[in-house]
Design a protein around this motif. Structure first.
Motif, short mmCIF file in Angstrom:
data_model
loop_
_atom_site.label_atom_id
_atom_site.label_comp_id
_atom_site.label_asym_id
_atom_site.label_seq_id
_atom_site.Cartn_x
_atom_site.Cartn_y
_atom_site.Cartn_z
N SER A 132 13.53 -51.73 -6.58
CA SER A 132 12.47 -52.70 -6.83
C SER A 132 11.15 -52.22 -6.23
O SER A 132 10.10 -52.26 -6.88
N GLY A 133 11.22 -51.75 -4.97
CA GLY A 133 10.02 -51.22 -4.33
C GLY A 133 9.55 -49.93 -4.97
O GLY A 133 8.35 -49.68 -5.10
N PHE A 134 10.51 -49.10 -5.40
CA PHE A 134 10.17 -47.83 -6.02
C PHE A 134 9.39 -48.04 -7.32
O PHE A 134 8.39 -47.37 -7.57
N LEU A 135 9.86 -48.98 -8.16
CA LEU A 135 9.19 -49.22 -9.44
C LEU A 135 7.75 -49.69 -9.24
O LEU A 135 6.84 -49.27 -9.95
N THR A 136 7.54 -50.57 -8.25
CA THR A 136 6.19 -51.03 -7.95
C THR A 136 5.31 -49.87 -7.50
O THR A 136 4.18 -49.69 -8.00
N GLN A 137 5.81 -49.05 -6.57
CA GLN A 137 5.04 -47.92 -6.07
C GLN A 137 4.83 -46.86 -7.15
O GLN A 137 3.75 -46.25 -7.24
N PHE A 138 5.82 -46.66 -7.98
CA PHE A 138 5.73 -45.67 -9.07
C PHE A 138 4.60 -46.04 -10.02
O PHE A 138 3.79 -45.20 -10.41
N ARG A 139 4.53 -47.31 -10.39
CA ARG A 139 3.48 -47.76 -11.29
C ARG A 139 2.11 -47.58 -10.68
O ARG A 139 1.17 -47.12 -11.32
N GLN A 140 1.98 -47.93 -9.41
CA GLN A 140 0.69 -47.79 -8.74
C GLN A 140 0.27 -46.34 -8.62
O GLN A 140 -0.92 -46.01 -8.72
N SER A 141 1.23 -45.46 -8.40
CA SER A 141 0.94 -44.06 -8.12
C SER A 141 0.75 -43.22 -9.37
O SER A 141 -0.07 -42.30 -9.39
N VAL A 142 1.53 -43.55 -10.43
CA VAL A 142 1.62 -42.63 -11.56
C VAL A 142 1.08 -43.20 -12.86
O VAL A 142 0.71 -42.44 -13.76
N LYS A 143 1.01 -44.50 -13.01
CA LYS A 143 0.69 -45.11 -14.30
C LYS A 143 -0.56 -44.49 -14.93
O LYS A 143 -1.63 -44.43 -14.32
N GLY A 144 -0.38 -44.02 -16.17
CA GLY A 144 -1.49 -43.47 -16.93
C GLY A 144 -1.91 -42.07 -16.53
O GLY A 144 -2.80 -41.47 -17.15
N ASN A 145 -1.29 -41.51 -15.50
CA ASN A 145 -1.67 -40.18 -15.00
C ASN A 145 -0.65 -39.16 -15.51
O ASN A 145 0.36 -38.89 -14.85
N LYS A 148 0.08 -36.16 -13.22
CA LYS A 148 0.94 -36.46 -12.08
C LYS A 148 2.39 -36.59 -12.52
O LYS A 148 3.31 -36.17 -11.82
N LEU A 149 2.61 -37.17 -13.70
CA LEU A 149 3.96 -37.26 -14.23
C LEU A 149 4.54 -35.87 -14.48
O LEU A 149 5.70 -35.60 -14.17
N ALA A 150 3.71 -34.99 -15.03
CA ALA A 150 4.16 -33.62 -15.30
C ALA A 150 4.52 -32.91 -14.00
O ALA A 150 5.50 -32.17 -13.93
N ARG A 151 3.72 -33.14 -12.93
CA ARG A 151 4.02 -32.52 -11.63
C ARG A 151 5.34 -33.06 -11.08
O ARG A 151 6.12 -32.33 -10.46
N LEU A 152 5.60 -34.35 -11.33
CA LEU A 152 6.85 -34.94 -10.87
C LEU A 152 8.04 -34.28 -11.54
O LEU A 152 9.05 -33.98 -10.90
N PHE A 153 7.92 -34.02 -12.83
CA PHE A 153 8.99 -33.32 -13.53
C PHE A 153 9.15 -31.90 -12.99
O PHE A 153 10.26 -31.38 -12.92
#
Length: 218
Positions: A132-145, A148-153
């Motif tokens: 639950s906390g991860f999804l909230t933080q993920f959206r704040q950190s990565v949404k639309g970027n 950053k998503l590519a770097r995560l992969f």
């Protein structure tokens, strides 16, 4: 799904040939693979059967060592510890609110035997809290970027396996950004210990049918 859920599973012998089916914990499906059926596919087929034939379109498998990598890539996840984890890390005291970083994240979602009552059921509660906390933080950190998503992969290279292409996964993640995340659902049933001391979870079949109908056919 509780890892100890008892399911009918296809098994394979030492040479990879089918040896029929057995009722075992669903977590064991990954360990059984055949000549043309890897453990990932056996897991998918086992879970599809458990869920009354609901089709699973793709799978993603990630090893435990990737948990700190993904956690730190989004800036960590804040949780309030309901249980004591000081056997893993002195800072992880019951009642403390921490932003989990590095191995702390793995301790939190993986720790079991020396935490609370030592059961997988209580660990699943912590995993739901973390996700639950991860999804909230993920959206704040990565949404639309997308960069950053590519770097995560890139960080997950060598730690993740999927039958979906990276483009498919990126496409799905972008769609998920606009979804409403509702509370996680779990199966009703009874926990037991078998004659050899292994944990079992027996699903309430009537409740399972209602859950499947509610999620996929409502």
């Amino acid at each position: 799904l509780d890892r100890d859920t008892m399911v009918e599973m296809h098994t394979y012998g030492v040479f990879g040939h089918s040896s029929g089916t057995r009722v075992m914990q669903v977590c064991l499906a990954q360990a059984y693979s055949g000549v043309n059926t890897p453990g990932t596919v056996n897991t998918v087929e086992t879970v599809e059967k458990l869920l009354q034939g609901i089709e699973i379109h793709h799978y993603v498998v990630m090893d435990m060592s990737a948990i700190p990598l993904v956690n730190d890539a989004i800036g960590g996840v804040e949780v309030t510890l309901k249980d004591d984890f000081t056997s893993y890390d002195p800072a992880m005291k019951a009642g403390a609110t921490l932003r989990l970083m590095g191995k702390q994240a793995e301790f939190f979602v993986r720790g079991r035997m020396t935490v609370a009552d030592g059961t997988n059921a209580s660990r699943m509660g912590r995993q739901q809290q973390y996700l639950s906390g991860f999804l909230t933080q993920f959206r704040q950190s990565v949404k639309g970027n997308q960069a950053k998503l590519a770097r995560l992969f890139g960080i997950l290279e060598g730690h993740m396996l999927s039958d979906a292409s990276q483009n498919t996964l990126l496409h799905d993640i972008n769609f998920y950004d606009d979804y409403e995340w509702t509370p996680m659902r779990t199966l009703d049933g009874e926990h037991a210990i078998d004659e050899y001391g292994f944990a079992e979870f027996w699903v309430d079949e009537d409740a399972l049918k209602r859950l499947v109908a509610d999620i996929w056919f409502d």
